[in-house]
Motif scaffolding. Structure first.
Motif, PDB file in Angstrom:
ATOM      1  N   ASP A  32      48.361 -18.229  20.268  1.00 52.97           N
ATOM      2  CA  ASP A  32      48.916 -19.426  19.624  1.00 52.97           C
ATOM      3  C   ASP A  32      49.950 -19.053  18.576  1.00 52.97           C
ATOM      4  O   ASP A  32      50.974 -19.724  18.430  1.00 52.97           O
ATOM      5  CB  ASP A  32      47.812 -20.258  18.967  1.00 52.97           C
ATOM      6  N   THR A  33      49.686 -17.992  17.840  1.00 49.27           N
ATOM      7  CA  THR A  33      50.594 -17.567  16.774  1.00 49.27           C
ATOM      8  C   THR A  33      51.872 -16.961  17.339  1.00 49.27           C
ATOM      9  O   THR A  33      52.950 -17.158  16.781  1.00 49.27           O
ATOM     10  CB  THR A  33      49.891 -16.551  15.845  1.00 49.27           C
ATOM     11  N   GLU A  34      51.770 -16.259  18.452  1.00 44.61           N
ATOM     12  CA  GLU A  34      52.947 -15.617  19.046  1.00 44.61           C
ATOM     13  C   GLU A  34      53.822 -16.604  19.822  1.00 44.61           C
ATOM     14  O   GLU A  34      54.998 -16.334  20.051  1.00 44.61           O
ATOM     15  CB  GLU A  34      52.519 -14.475  19.975  1.00 44.61           C
ATOM     16  N   ARG A  35      53.256 -17.733  20.215  1.00 47.34           N
ATOM     17  CA  ARG A  35      54.002 -18.725  20.992  1.00 47.34           C
ATOM     18  C   ARG A  35      55.039 -19.379  20.091  1.00 47.34           C
ATOM     19  O   ARG A  35      54.710 -19.799  18.983  1.00 47.34           O
ATOM     20  CB  ARG A  35      53.038 -19.783  21.524  1.00 47.34           C
ATOM     21  N   PRO A  36      56.287 -19.468  20.548  1.00 50.43           N
ATOM     22  CA  PRO A  36      57.296 -20.144  19.721  1.00 50.43           C
ATOM     23  C   PRO A  36      56.928 -21.604  19.517  1.00 50.43           C
ATOM     24  O   PRO A  36      56.309 -22.214  20.386  1.00 50.43           O
ATOM     25  CB  PRO A  36      58.589 -20.047  20.541  1.00 50.43           C
TER      26      PRO A  36
ATOM     27  N   ARG B 292      48.084 -12.611  12.028  1.00 50.97           N
ATOM     28  CA  ARG B 292      47.451 -13.079  10.791  1.00 50.97           C
ATOM     29  C   ARG B 292      48.475 -13.176   9.673  1.00 50.97           C
ATOM     30  O   ARG B 292      48.546 -14.182   8.948  1.00 50.97           O
ATOM     31  CB  ARG B 292      46.311 -12.132  10.390  1.00 50.97           C
ATOM     32  N   GLN B 293      49.306 -12.157   9.552  1.00 52.06           N
ATOM     33  CA  GLN B 293      50.326 -12.153   8.508  1.00 52.06           C
ATOM     34  C   GLN B 293      51.372 -13.238   8.751  1.00 52.06           C
ATOM     35  O   GLN B 293      51.806 -13.913   7.816  1.00 52.06           O
ATOM     36  CB  GLN B 293      50.980 -10.775   8.404  1.00 52.06           C
ATOM     37  N   LYS B 294      51.758 -13.422  10.007  1.00 51.75           N
ATOM     38  CA  LYS B 294      52.722 -14.473  10.348  1.00 51.75           C
ATOM     39  C   LYS B 294      52.177 -15.846   9.978  1.00 51.75           C
ATOM     40  O   LYS B 294      52.915 -16.717   9.516  1.00 51.75           O
ATOM     41  CB  LYS B 294      53.051 -14.414  11.839  1.00 51.75           C
ATOM     42  N   ALA B 295      50.877 -16.038  10.172  1.00 52.64           N
ATOM     43  CA  ALA B 295      50.229 -17.311   9.842  1.00 52.64           C
ATOM     44  C   ALA B 295      49.998 -17.449   8.337  1.00 52.64           C
ATOM     45  O   ALA B 295      49.581 -18.512   7.874  1.00 52.64           O
ATOM     46  CB  ALA B 295      48.906 -17.434  10.594  1.00 52.64           C
ATOM     47  N   GLY B 296      50.257 -16.380   7.587  1.00 50.82           N
ATOM     48  CA  GLY B 296      50.085 -16.426   6.138  1.00 50.82           C
ATOM     49  C   GLY B 296      48.635 -16.450   5.698  1.00 50.82           C
ATOM     50  O   GLY B 296      48.294 -17.028   4.669  1.00 50.82           O
ATOM     51  N   LEU B 297      47.775 -15.810   6.483  1.00 48.31           N
ATOM     52  CA  LEU B 297      46.341 -15.812   6.196  1.00 48.31           C
ATOM     53  C   LEU B 297      45.863 -14.461   5.692  1.00 48.31           C
ATOM     54  O   LEU B 297      46.343 -13.417   6.138  1.00 48.31           O
ATOM     55  CB  LEU B 297      45.554 -16.162   7.460  1.00 48.31           C
ATOM     56  N   THR B 298      44.903 -14.482   4.801  1.00 42.73           N
ATOM     57  CA  THR B 298      44.209 -13.260   4.420  1.00 42.73           C
ATOM     58  C   THR B 298      43.164 -12.977   5.495  1.00 42.73           C
ATOM     59  O   THR B 298      42.867 -13.849   6.328  1.00 42.73           O
ATOM     60  CB  THR B 298      43.493 -13.421   3.066  1.00 42.73           C
ATOM     61  N   GLN B 299      42.580 -11.796   5.449  1.00 42.51           N
ATOM     62  CA  GLN B 299      41.513 -11.500   6.399  1.00 42.51           C
ATOM     63  C   GLN B 299      40.352 -12.473   6.215  1.00 42.51           C
ATOM     64  O   GLN B 299      39.775 -12.942   7.190  1.00 42.51           O
ATOM     65  CB  GLN B 299      41.027 -10.064   6.231  1.00 42.51           C
ATOM     66  N   ALA B 300      40.034 -12.803   4.971  1.00 49.49           N
ATOM     67  CA  ALA B 300      38.929 -13.728   4.695  1.00 49.49           C
ATOM     68  C   ALA B 300      39.228 -15.123   5.240  1.00 49.49           C
ATOM     69  O   ALA B 300      38.346 -15.777   5.813  1.00 49.49           O
ATOM     70  CB  ALA B 300      38.648 -13.786   3.199  1.00 49.49           C
ATOM     71  N   GLU B 301      40.462 -15.581   5.075  1.00 46.86           N
ATOM     72  CA  GLU B 301      40.833 -16.911   5.583  1.00 46.86           C
ATOM     73  C   GLU B 301      40.776 -16.955   7.107  1.00 46.86           C
ATOM     74  O   GLU B 301      40.296 -17.929   7.693  1.00 46.86           O
ATOM     75  CB  GLU B 301      42.231 -17.292   5.091  1.00 46.86           C
TER      76      GLU B 301
END
Length: 96
Positions: free
Chosen positions: A63-67, A19-28
């Protein structure tokens, strides 16, 4: 993602990092996954989600962990140009 990964405590940490890597808040993230912010908070805190949400979260983490594709191409290119790899391939071909 398996139950053993959940039980190891790794799942909530992976979710938070993704979530943090994607730049998202918990709400987003919750909005993107079709749930409420408090569910994301609970899951990051260690509560196991129900199966449908578990599947969506697992897909998001993977998806987020995949390069990125470009990085994958660079990795493949670097490996393909490795002298050690070329030597290994030559040995394998010679044994055929």
């Amino acid at each position: 993602m398996s139950a053993s990964e959940w039980n190891s405590g790794d799942y909530p940490k992976r979710l938070r990092r993704a979530r943090q890597k994607a730049g998202l808040t918990q709400a987003e993230l919750a909005n993107r996954l079709g749930t409420k912010q408090f569910n994301i908070s609970r899951i990051e805190g260690g509560q196991r989600p129900r199966k449908p949400l578990f599947s969506r979260i697992t897909a998001f983490i993977e998806d987020t962990e995949r390069p990125p594709a470009k990085a994958q191409d660079q990795i493949v290119s670097a490996i393909a140009h490795s002298d050690e790899l070329k030597a290994l391939i030559a040995r394998i071909v010679a044994e055929l």
